[in-house]
Structure formats: structure tokens, C-alpha cells
Design an enzyme around this catalytic site. Structure first.
Site, PDB file in Angstrom:
ATOM      1  N   HIS A 138      24.552   6.754 -68.716  1.00  0.00           N
ATOM      2  CA  HIS A 138      24.615   6.216 -70.073  1.00  0.00           C
ATOM      3  C   HIS A 138      23.422   6.719 -70.897  1.00  0.00           C
ATOM      4  O   HIS A 138      23.566   7.089 -72.065  1.00  0.00           O
ATOM      5  CB  HIS A 138      24.595   4.685 -69.996  1.00  0.00           C
ATOM      6  CG  HIS A 138      25.376   4.037 -71.076  1.00  0.00           C
ATOM      7  ND1 HIS A 138      26.695   3.695 -70.945  1.00  0.00           N
ATOM      8  CD2 HIS A 138      25.019   3.669 -72.329  1.00  0.00           C
ATOM      9  CE1 HIS A 138      27.112   3.148 -72.070  1.00  0.00           C
ATOM     10  NE2 HIS A 138      26.119   3.125 -72.926  1.00  0.00           N
TER      11      HIS A 138
ATOM     12  N   CYS B 143      14.421   2.636 -78.650  1.00  0.00           N
ATOM     13  CA  CYS B 143      13.796   2.845 -77.339  1.00  0.00           C
ATOM     14  C   CYS B 143      14.908   2.887 -76.297  1.00  0.00           C
ATOM     15  O   CYS B 143      15.567   1.874 -76.052  1.00  0.00           O
ATOM     16  CB  CYS B 143      12.819   1.708 -77.061  1.00  0.00           C
ATOM     17  SG  CYS B 143      12.195   1.743 -75.368  1.00  0.00           S
TER      18      CYS B 143
HETATM   19  C1  DLZ Z   1      24.304   0.415 -73.641  1.00  0.00           C
HETATM   20  C2  DLZ Z   1      22.880   0.742 -73.795  1.00  0.00           C
HETATM   21  C3  DLZ Z   1      22.070   1.005 -72.679  1.00  0.00           C
HETATM   22  C4  DLZ Z   1      22.602   1.002 -71.295  1.00  0.00           C
HETATM   23  N1  DLZ Z   1      20.767   1.264 -72.807  1.00  0.00           N
HETATM   24  C5  DLZ Z   1      20.214   1.290 -74.046  1.00  0.00           C
HETATM   25  C6  DLZ Z   1      18.827   1.557 -74.201  1.00  0.00           C
HETATM   26  O1  DLZ Z   1      18.053   1.730 -73.262  1.00  0.00           O
HETATM   27  N2  DLZ Z   1      18.348   1.604 -75.481  1.00  0.00           N
HETATM   28  C7  DLZ Z   1      19.143   1.393 -76.587  1.00  0.00           C
HETATM   29  O2  DLZ Z   1      18.640   1.463 -77.714  1.00  0.00           O
HETATM   30  N3  DLZ Z   1      20.446   1.127 -76.432  1.00  0.00           N
HETATM   31  C8  DLZ Z   1      20.999   1.052 -75.215  1.00  0.00           C
HETATM   32  N4  DLZ Z   1      22.328   0.770 -75.072  1.00  0.00           N
HETATM   33  C9  DLZ Z   1      23.114   0.377 -76.268  1.00  0.00           C
HETATM   34  C10 DLZ Z   1      23.669   1.563 -77.072  1.00  0.00           C
HETATM   35  O3  DLZ Z   1      22.658   2.179 -77.854  1.00  0.00           O
HETATM   36  C11 DLZ Z   1      24.761   1.039 -78.058  1.00  0.00           C
HETATM   37  O4  DLZ Z   1      24.258  -0.035 -78.774  1.00  0.00           O
HETATM   38  C12 DLZ Z   1      26.027   0.616 -77.327  1.00  0.00           C
HETATM   39  O5  DLZ Z   1      26.510   1.655 -76.497  1.00  0.00           O
HETATM   40  C13 DLZ Z   1      27.132   0.219 -78.333  1.00  0.00           C
HETATM   41  O6  DLZ Z   1      27.473   1.322 -79.177  1.00  0.00           O
END
Ligand code: DLZ
Length: 160
Positions: free
Chosen positions: A97, A89
Site C-alpha cells: 500500500h 506522512c
Molecule cells: C490506507 C493508508 C495507509 C495504509 N497508510 C497511510 C499512511 O501511512 N499515510 C497516509 O497519509 N495515508 C495512509 N493511508 C490512507 C490513504 O492515503 C488514503 O486516505 C486511503 O487510501 C483512502 O483513499
């Protein structure tokens, strides 16, 4: 061929193959865990409803959606699976990002589908806010985890 299908949560169970002998991998992102846990629960319930047995459902968690790609590949290498379901999600924040993660995960999952002989199902929500995600994880727009499971069974059925 029906083209009006917008929501697999109201699918025709008659059109879903029996999953009794199928093996599944489920990779669940821990980011926005309350949403992804509900989706994973829906996926497992649906797989079982169509005959899949507990020991043939291999579940792992990964820190975020970006790691779904590696986690999916890992499961496919480790077990003789018929399909992998990636559940995540991604909710839009103030920075770009969101765009990079969405793009990276989509591309990575698409590449796995080309690389391996089994389907990798994209059960990843990409929403503007949390209410939109809740609506799709057991709320008014169904549970996209259930839908990912139906897609996995159908795709695995094509391959058998
Ligand atoms: C860093 C990040 C952000 C800002 N938002 C989400 C998100 O809404 N959903 C999600 O599954 N993961 C997010 N992540 C983490 C990134 O998927 C990832 O785990 C990091 O950038 C480390 O590789």
C-alpha cells in the site's frame, strides 16, 4: 549556485522573499496526525515569520495523503493563491500500500504543478517507521513543514 544544501531547516533567511502579500493554501493529511500537525504548525510559523498574514493562509484537512491531490486542487480553485503546501506522512507498513500511495501522491502533485500556474509544494514524509517521521517533524532532522513553507515562499517569489 550552491549544490550542498541538504536541509532547508538551516536556510539563509536573507534569501527568502517577503511573503507579506502572498496567499497560501495548506492541505494537511489526518493520517499520522501527530506528525502532520507538527509539520503544519512549523509551516504556518515559518510563513508568518516571513510576513504572511493569518487571513492569507487557507488551511484544510483531508483524511489521508492520497487525498492531498484533490484537496490541493480544491484550494487552488477556490482562492487566488500564490502557492499550495501539501503536508502528509506515509509510513511503510507490511503491504505494498505504501508504494502505491507514495507513487500516487507524487504523481498527482507533479501533475498539479504542470496544470496550474502556481507551485504545489510536496511536504510529504515517506518513512520506514514512526521514529524517522518524528525526526523530521521537529526532531533531529528539523521540521519538513518549515522547509515546505520556505520552498513555497521562494517559488511564489519566482512567479511574482
Ligand atoms: C490506507 C493508508 C495507509 C495504509 N497508510 C497511510 C499512511 O501511512 N499515510 C497516509 O497519509 N495515508 C495512509 N493511508 C490512507 C490513504 O492515503 C488514503 O486516505 C486511503 O487510501 C483512502 O483513499
Amino acid at each position: 549556485m550552491a549544490t550542498s544544501l541538504k536541509n532547508l531547516s538551516s536556510y539563509d533567511p536573507e534569501k527568502v522573499p517577503d511573503a507579506g502579500k502572498m496567499k497560501f493554501g495548506i492541505v494537511v493529511s489526518e493520517w499520522n496526525e501527530e506528525i502532520t500537525a507538527a509539520m503544519a504548525e512549523g509551516a504556518i510559523e515559518t510563513l508568518k515569520k516571513h510576513g504572511a498574514v493569518e487571513e492569507n493562509i487557507h488551511l484544510i484537512t483531508v483524511p489521508g495523503s492520497f487525498e492531498l491531490i484533490f484537496g490541493s486542487r480544491l484550494l487552488a480553485e477556490k482562492h487566488a493563491l500564490d502557492a499550495v503546501i501539501a503536508i502528509g506522512c506515509i509510513i511503510q507498513g507490511e503491504t505494498r500500500h505504501f508504494d502505491f500511495i507514495c507513487q500516487g501522491v507524487t504523481q498527482g502533485m507533479a501533475e498539479l504543478n504542470l496544470e496550474y500556474d502556481i507551485p504545489f509544494i510536496f511536504g510529504v514524509l515517506t518513512t520506514q517507521n514512526q521514529p524517522q517521521a518524528i525526526d523530521r517533524a521537529g526532531g533531529k532532522h528539523g521540521n519538513k513543514g518549515n522547509e515546505a513553507a520556505i520552498t513555497a515562499i521562494k517559488m511564489a517569489g519566482l512567479n511574482s
